[in-house]
Structures are given as structure tokens and as C-alpha cells.
Design an enzyme around this catalytic site. Structure first.
Site, PDB file in Angstrom:
ATOM      1  N   CYS A   1       0.839  -1.207   0.000  1.00 11.48           N
ATOM      2  CA  CYS A   1       0.000   0.000   0.000  1.00 11.48           C
ATOM      3  C   CYS A   1       0.871   1.253   0.000  1.00 11.48           C
ATOM      4  O   CYS A   1       1.456   1.615   1.030  1.00 11.48           O
ATOM      5  CB  CYS A   1      -0.915  -0.017   1.226  1.00 11.48           C
ATOM      6  SG  CYS A   1      -1.912   1.469   1.399  1.00 11.48           S
TER       7      CYS A   1
ATOM      8  N   CYS B   1      -0.367   4.176   2.227  1.00 14.91           N
ATOM      9  CA  CYS B   1      -0.156   3.920   3.669  1.00 14.91           C
ATOM     10  C   CYS B   1       1.289   4.185   4.063  1.00 14.91           C
ATOM     11  O   CYS B   1       1.562   4.787   5.090  1.00 14.91           O
ATOM     12  CB  CYS B   1      -0.460   2.462   4.029  1.00 14.91           C
ATOM     13  SG  CYS B   1      -2.108   1.907   3.621  1.00 14.91           S
ATOM     14  N   ASP B   2       2.212   3.681   3.249  1.00  8.26           N
ATOM     15  CA  ASP B   2       3.596   3.559   3.700  1.00  8.26           C
ATOM     16  C   ASP B   2       4.613   4.434   2.964  1.00  8.26           C
ATOM     17  O   ASP B   2       5.782   4.463   3.347  1.00  8.26           O
ATOM     18  CB  ASP B   2       4.038   2.086   3.588  1.00  8.26           C
ATOM     19  CG  ASP B   2       3.132   1.173   4.412  1.00  8.26           C
ATOM     20  OD1 ASP B   2       2.514   1.684   5.359  1.00  8.26           O
ATOM     21  OD2 ASP B   2       3.055  -0.017   4.094  1.00  8.26           O
TER      22      ASP B   2
END
Lengths: 105, 312
Positions: B132, B135-136
Site C-alpha cells: 500500500c 499507507c507507507d
């Protein structure tokens, strides 16, 4: 839920006594935000046994990396400053987080 | 209560089904596992959904879909369905928290990202390995990142990651990309993006964080170890090599092909009253636009099915 940052991470987590939960999250992490209300619910139930904290990694990226966190979501359990358990990424679901917390109650 | 329609999954297919079902005044329940949105909730930019112009993000699109479905009266609930009994006239869905009954069921469970399947991948997820980018991505500011895959998702997410990373290398097992031409053009122009062709990752290593990976050239069989830059200490591997359908619940119950649910043009599965919609069914194009179309058809057909099989 105690909001963590660069200044208080050490005091609230690493040098704290007892069991501390750290919810690592970021505003752009949708799975993290989806988990958050469930974590709050669990805090209401178990907040007397575990200290619930959260760290927005965009405000303290280096602190997170220092804890070997380079991907979200991460719900980690610390005991007397040591990370002893946790759930990461896809594995962090409402069910697994509940089970994780119940292990330490 | 017995719902007219219970929808499992709240990505674009499930939300569109919910919108159409509720608008037809059927009692409608959407069951979502974690968050609404499915894969699209973690997609930075949705540029190919008609009408979603000017940098519409996945989360923004999803929240509008949710609002619209709820506006027509669809109910949403968070639960994980653990088993189903769908052969009878009234379908029973057993969740972690509750049991649900329905006259018809729409299976919109979608798909989950495929993993590389190499040693070290699981242990280093969240420690350098990610599925993701939204997200990261922020963790990899000024670091080096590798993106595995050659489709739309891989190339688009690689471009997103250039906002953070010092350098992004796309690792692809073929010698050309499969992504749409317009996306490819942008990627080739991006100075931060490099390519490793005919290559697959065969091993990931690291003590705490990802430090080393082994890349194999599929043409020559030659294996090369890539180490993290000494000053960085680590790097990122983002995996976008396709998806696996999330159909475990229905294995052995409805007809499937390679794990995907077989349905006709009307989204009907092999069981009467059970419909499939979205990425989890056999189809040629898995996109938001086809998922929402599936959802609309499934809901309309569920209404028809109820009219024909249940008396007032």
C-alpha cells in the site's frame, strides 16, 4: 488515548512500566483510520489494564523507524519498554487486534 | 429480520449494489469487513472513472459512494462473515458478531493483493515490504524504493512514490510494461524512475528492517544481491503484481473458475438468489467502472428475483 510524539515517546513507552499499546498510524493510511474506532472501543473496555497510545508517523517518522516500523497499520504491545507482540499490515484486523489485546489483560 | 438484499463487501461493487437496491426500496444491508472502499480506498488517484476529473482520490470517491448509498437508505455494518448457508430460500450468513438473514445475497468481496511468495516476505512486511503506497510511502522519504509489477497499479504507484523516495526502480518480469500507454509515457519521462527488466525478486533479508534482496534475471537465470545503501540502512519493496479473488466463503458452494465466481450477464451465480459483483467474478476488465456496473445489475436482478420468488 495518549497522543505520542518525538518528545514523549520515550517517557510514555520506552521507559514506562507495565503494558503499553502503540497504534502507529498516518492520516493517509485508510486501513489505520478504519481500525481506530475499534481500538478506542477496546480502550474503554481494557484501558485500566493497558495504557493506550497512538503515534502519527508523519509527525515522528524517525521515532517509528527507530522502532523498526516502516509500514502501516501496526498495533504493537510494549511491556516495560520492550516490544513483545503486535499485528502488522493486512494481519491487523478488528479480530486480530481484539485477540492481541485480550492476551495482555 | 429478513433483509431483501444483503451485500457482502463495501468496495465500489458493493456500494453501487447498495445504492441501487436501496433506491428500489428494498431493505438493504451492506456488510463490510474493515473499512469501506476495498482496494480503491488505498489508491491515490482514480483518473479513469468517468466523471472523476481533477485528481479525485480513491478515499474521496468511496466516501461519496457511501454517502449516496446511505442517502437512499442502505444500512452499513462492520462484521466478518465466517460461514454461509445460501442453498435455502432464506439465505443465512453467520458473522463474527451476528447472524443475518436475506432473501438475496450479493457477493462483492473483491480481491486481495498477491504476494511475491519468496522467503522473508512475510517477516519483513511492515518492515520494508509493503502492498500500500498511500499507507507507507511517507516512511521512504529520501530512501530508495523498488516497485514490483508492470501493470497500471504498479506504474501508477511507482509515480506516487517518487513524491517521497530518492529513486524508484520498477522490477518487472517481462521486457515491457503492461500498463496503459498514457501511464507508461509518464513513467518513462519521470527522472526518478528506473527499470529492472526480466527480473523477479527471489529472496528478502534483513534484521528488523529490509536490508538485502536477491533479484533473478528470468532470461539468463543470473541472481544478483542488492544491498541497502550504507547511509540509508534500508530500502522499500512495494508489491503490485495483481490480485487474488476473496471467495473463500463460497468455495465448493457456487461454481468457480480459477477461484473466481462464474456468473452470467445478469450477475447470477449457480445458486438462485446469489449474485456476484466486482473483482471476485470471472470477467475481462477489473476496474471501478466495471465493478459499479456489476453492482447495479446485481441489485436490479435481485429485485426481480425477489418479485418472482417471494409473495407479498
Amino acid at each position: 488515548m495518549i497522543e505520542l510524539n518525538k518528545e514523549n515517546f520515550e517517557e510514555e513507552v520506552l521507559t514506562a512500566e507495565g503494558t503499553v499499546l502503540v497504534d502507529f498510524w498516518s492520516p493517509s493510511c485508510e486501513p489505520c483510520k478504519a481500525l481506530m474506532p475499534h481500538v478506542h472501543e477496546l480502550e474503554e473496555k481494557h484501558g485500566d489494564k493497558i495504557k493506550f497510545t497512538s503515534l502519527d508517523i508523519t509527525k515522528a517518522r524517525r521515532v517509528a523507524i527507530g522502532q523498526k516500523v516502516m509500514g502501516l497499520p501496526v498495533i504493537a504491545i510494549y511491556q516495560n519498554g520492550e516490544r513483545v507482540d503486535g499485528v502488522v499490515g493486512d494481519e491487523a484486523t478488528t479480530k486480530s487486534v481484539k485477540e492481541l489485546i485480550e492476551k495482555f489483560c | 429480520m429478513i433483509y431483501d438484499v444483503v451485500i457482502i463487501g463495501s468496495g465500489p461493487a458493493g456500494l453501487s449494489a447498495g445504492l441501487y437496491a436501496a433506491r428500489a426500496r428494498m431493505s438493504t444491508l451492506i456488510i463490510e469487513k474493515e473499512a469501506a472502499g476495498g482496494q480503491i480506498a488505498t489508491t491515490d488517484e482514480v483518473a479513469n472513472y468517468p466523471g472523476s476529473v481533477e485528481n479525485v482520490t480513491g478515499p474521496a470517491l468511496v466516501s461519496r459512494m457511501v454517502e449516496q448509498a446511505e442517502g437512499f437508505g442502505a444500512k452499513r455494518i462492520t462484521d466478518t462473515i465466517e460461514s454461509v448457508d445460501v442453498t435455502g430460500k432464506v439465505k443465512i450468513l453467520k458473522g463474527e458478531n451476528e447472524e443475518y438473514q436475506a432473501k438475496s445475497v450479493i457477493v462483492a468481496t473483491g480481491a486481495v493483493p498477491k504476494h511475491i511468495g519468496c522467503p522473508g516476505e512475510k517477516e519483513l512486511t511492515g518492515r520494508g515490504v509493503s502492498y500500500c503506497a498511500t499507507c507507507d510511502g511517507a516512511f521512504f522519504e529520501e530512501l530508495e524504493v523498488f516497485v514490483v509489477g508492470g501493470g497500471d497499479s504498479a506504474v501508477e504507484e511507482a509515480m506516487y512514490l517518487t513524491k517521497f523516495a530518492r529513486k524508484v526502480t520498477i522490477v518487472h518480469r517481462r521486457d515491457e510494461l503492461r500498463a496503459a500507454k498514457s501511464i507508461q509515457e509518464k513513467a518513462f519521462k519521470n527522472e526518478k524512475i528506473d527499470f529492472l527488466w526480466n527480473s523477479v525478486i527471489t529472496d528478502l533479508k534483513g534484521d528488523g528492517l529490509l536490508e538485502t534482496m536477491t533479484v533473478k534475471n528470468v532470461k539468463t537465470g543470473e541472481e544478483t544481491e542488492i544491498h541497502a545503501d550504507e547511509d540509508d540502512g534500508t530500502f522499500g519493496v512495494f508489491v503490485f503484481i495483481g490480485y487474488d479473488p476473496a471467495n473463500k466463503l463460497f468455495e465448493g458452494l457456487v461454481e468457480m473458475e480459477n477461484g473466481y465466481i462464474v456468473s452470467d450477464d445478469n450477475m447470477k451465480t449457480s445458486i438462485p438468489g446469489v449474485f456476484a459483483a466486482g473483482d471476485n467474478r470471472v470477467k475481462s476488465l477489473r476496474q471501478v467502472v466495471t465493478a459499479t456496473a456489476d453492482g447495479a445489475i446485481a441489485a436490479t436482478q435481485a429485485e426481480k428475483y425477489i418479485e418472482e420468488n417471494f409473495e407479498e
